[in-house]
Design an enzyme around this catalytic site. Structure first.
Site, PDB file in Angstrom:
ATOM      1  N   ARG A   1     -36.889 -84.882  31.283  1.00 49.12           N
ATOM      2  CA  ARG A   1     -36.666 -84.607  29.904  1.00 49.12           C
ATOM      3  C   ARG A   1     -35.897 -85.929  29.255  1.00 49.12           C
ATOM      4  O   ARG A   1     -36.176 -86.104  28.122  1.00 49.12           O
ATOM      5  CB  ARG A   1     -35.261 -83.711  29.882  1.00 49.12           C
TER       6      ARG A   1
ATOM      7  N   LYS B   1     -40.192 -60.554  34.963  1.00 46.49           N
ATOM      8  CA  LYS B   1     -39.920 -59.331  34.063  1.00 46.49           C
ATOM      9  C   LYS B   1     -40.938 -59.147  32.915  1.00 46.49           C
ATOM     10  O   LYS B   1     -40.921 -60.124  31.981  1.00 46.49           O
ATOM     11  CB  LYS B   1     -38.583 -59.171  33.617  1.00 46.49           C
TER      12      LYS B   1
ATOM     13  N   GLY C   1     -40.372 -73.506  32.944  1.00 53.11           N
ATOM     14  CA  GLY C   1     -39.896 -74.291  34.159  1.00 53.11           C
ATOM     15  C   GLY C   1     -40.853 -74.185  35.229  1.00 53.11           C
ATOM     16  O   GLY C   1     -41.291 -75.385  35.879  1.00 53.11           O
TER      17      GLY C   1
ATOM     18  N   GLY D   1     -38.103 -71.354  26.978  1.00 51.31           N
ATOM     19  CA  GLY D   1     -37.468 -70.333  26.033  1.00 51.31           C
ATOM     20  C   GLY D   1     -37.924 -70.620  24.660  1.00 51.31           C
ATOM     21  O   GLY D   1     -38.520 -69.800  23.769  1.00 51.31           O
TER      22      GLY D   1
HETATM   23  P1  AMP Z   1     -39.478 -66.010  35.071  1.00 58.19           P
HETATM   24  O1  AMP Z   1     -38.299 -66.593  35.092  1.00 58.19           O
HETATM   25  O2  AMP Z   1     -39.580 -64.511  34.426  1.00 58.19           O
HETATM   26  O3  AMP Z   1     -40.741 -66.835  34.310  1.00 58.19           O
HETATM   27  O4  AMP Z   1     -39.975 -65.554  36.412  1.00 58.19           O
HETATM   28  C1  AMP Z   1     -40.277 -66.605  37.807  1.00 58.19           C
HETATM   29  C2  AMP Z   1     -39.875 -65.925  38.997  1.00 58.19           C
HETATM   30  O5  AMP Z   1     -40.620 -64.730  39.046  1.00 58.19           O
HETATM   31  C3  AMP Z   1     -40.198 -67.066  39.892  1.00 58.19           C
HETATM   32  O6  AMP Z   1     -39.047 -67.216  40.601  1.00 58.19           O
HETATM   33  C4  AMP Z   1     -40.981 -65.909  40.899  1.00 58.19           C
HETATM   34  O7  AMP Z   1     -40.811 -66.147  42.162  1.00 58.19           O
HETATM   35  C5  AMP Z   1     -40.912 -64.536  40.652  1.00 58.19           C
HETATM   36  N1  AMP Z   1     -42.232 -63.781  40.692  1.00 58.19           N
HETATM   37  C6  AMP Z   1     -43.534 -64.084  40.354  1.00 58.19           C
HETATM   38  N2  AMP Z   1     -44.222 -63.125  40.873  1.00 58.19           N
HETATM   39  C7  AMP Z   1     -43.569 -62.271  41.398  1.00 58.19           C
HETATM   40  C8  AMP Z   1     -43.846 -60.850  42.058  1.00 58.19           C
HETATM   41  N3  AMP Z   1     -45.171 -60.788  42.425  1.00 58.19           N
HETATM   42  N4  AMP Z   1     -42.782 -60.258  42.624  1.00 58.19           N
HETATM   43  C9  AMP Z   1     -41.391 -60.667  42.593  1.00 58.19           C
HETATM   44  N5  AMP Z   1     -41.039 -61.804  41.961  1.00 58.19           N
HETATM   45  C10 AMP Z   1     -42.211 -62.592  41.338  1.00 58.19           C
END
Ligand code: AMP
Length: 400
Positions: free
Chosen positions: A37, A199, A351, A374
């Protein structure tokens, strides 16, 4: 873009306030672990210095919750920045107040002063009018180069623009906006979006928006399991947001006949989320009911990679598995490499995806790596971002 650019403004002898995003990761000892950054802000900082401005840099760092806390001081950033620009960067004791004012009065052209963490004041995040009015008179020219903070209406990103005469965007901001606009407004087709991460609920807006724009939507990571369950597949103990199943089904229906909406067909499943756990590659219909799926499988990698290969525009946000754990990182790295070998215009944001691209050693093959996870998602949702809107409004005002 109807936003004034930093190189369209006279900076000589002016006090130039640059809102930068120096919210860098640090280890327990306060050592900066990744200075991307800071490095990304250098073109604007150098330009302002060389143009003869008295350069004031302002940023937030971490979450000091509105209190002065030495743990969140920008001191390590001042040091790193001094090294990067080869010139001493002073650190002001605060970001507003008489002491800061005096320091600024003594500045020479080309000198750089870093103001202390904006978030030591709770008024920053509240976009408090009086705080904005205290920041604005510090400068003659306001530049926003903090794309990562542009989706927040804070005093330093939005409020203070009302009280400055001249405002413009820095080079990083311009690069971010122009790249993301290319995907939002006039993407070359086929346009393939890849979404992953934990999610569905975090990405509702972006999925809805992308459905009306993309040719193909590839969904992996934890969020895929809510969609698979909505399709009636037994996903075992994989991550599912039960309250999003109805919405997911609705999205799948809306995509029918319009967008190729692809979900994983096989997975790396494990007895539990642990590098030591027993694991196996399984197809959708064979997911053991008490196992968790933690990565996309080889067949899905192939399927997704084929879509990526024929794309002309690619947007990727979110890992396709629990890539922090080596046994479940293959899918994410394979997708990073597939994007890197494609000749499409590619944007990677968020990230984790950016980290994966760096770790895979393919960063220079990506057309645009967004510094704002974001912010880039909200941009791609078609949302108006407060920091950008403020610059546009100011530009209109300046045109009279
Ligand atoms: P986000 O911040 O929503 O982009 O989510 C990132 C996180 O999603 C990372 O820490 C990953 O470990 C988690 N993630 C990715 N695939 C899976 C999965 N199949 N089950 C659980 N967590 C996951």
């Amino acid at each position: 873009m109807p936003i004034r650019r930093v190189d369209e403004i006279e900076l000589k002898g002016k006090r130039v306030f640059i809102r930068v995003d120096f919210n860098v990761p640090q280890d327990e000892k306060g050592e900066i672990t990744d200075d991307t950054r800071i490095v990304q802000s250098l073109p604007t900082i150098r330009f302002a210095m060389e143009a003869g401005g008295k350069v004031l840099l302002a940023s937030h760092l971490g979450r000091p919750k509105g209190k002065r806390d030495p743990k969140f001081s920008l001191a390590p950033v001042a040091e790193r920045l001094s090294r990067l620009i080869g010139k001493k960067v002073g650190l002001a004791p605060d970001c507003i107040g008489d002491d800061v004012q005096r320091r600024i009065e003594g500045m020479r052209e080309g000198e750089v002063l870093l103001l202390e963490n904006l978030r030591f004041h709770p008024e920053e995040e509240k976009n408090d009018e009086n705080f904005s009015k205290a920041l604005a008179p510090l400068c003659d020219v306001y530049i926003n180069d903090a794309f990562g903070a542009v989706h927040r209406a804070h005093a330093s990103t939005e409020g203070m623009t009302r009280y400055v005469k001249t405002a413009a965007a820095g080079f990083l901001m311009i690069k971010e906006v122009e790249s993301l606009e290319r995907a939002l407004v006039s993407p070359e087709r086929p346009y393939v979006a890849i979404l992953g991460g934990a999610k569905v609920s975090d990405k509702i807006g972006v999925i809805e928006n992308l459905l009306s724009r993309v040719t193909t939507l590839l969904v992996g990571g934890g969020m895929a399991y809510t969609f698979l369950k909505a399709r009636g597949i037994d996903v075992g103990k994989s991550l599912v947001e039960n309250d999003q199943i109805g919405f997911s089904l609705d999205l799948l229906r809306r995509a029918e006949g319009k967008v190729k909406f692809l979900l994983p067909s096989d997975h790396v499943a494990a007895e539990r989320m642990d590098v030591q756990a027993r694991r196996e590659v399984v197809r959708n219909e064979k997911i053991p009911s008490d196992w968790v799926c933690l990565d996309i499988g080889p067949e899905t990698i192939k399927l997704f990679s084929e879509e990526i290969r024929s794309a002309r525009t690619i947007v990727w946000n979110g890992p396709l598995g629990v890539f922090e754990m080596e046994p479940f990182s293959q899918g994410t790295f394979a997708i990073a490499k597939a994007i890197a070998s494609s000749s499409a215009f590619s944007i990677v944001g968020g990230g984790d995806s950016v980290a994966a691209v760096n770790k895979a050693g393919v960063a220079e093959k990506i057309s645009h790596i967004s510094t704002g996870g974001g912010a880039s998602l909200e941009f791609l949702e078609g949302k108006r971002l407060p920091g950008i809107e403020a610059l546009k409004k100011k530009d209109e005002e300046m045109r009279g």
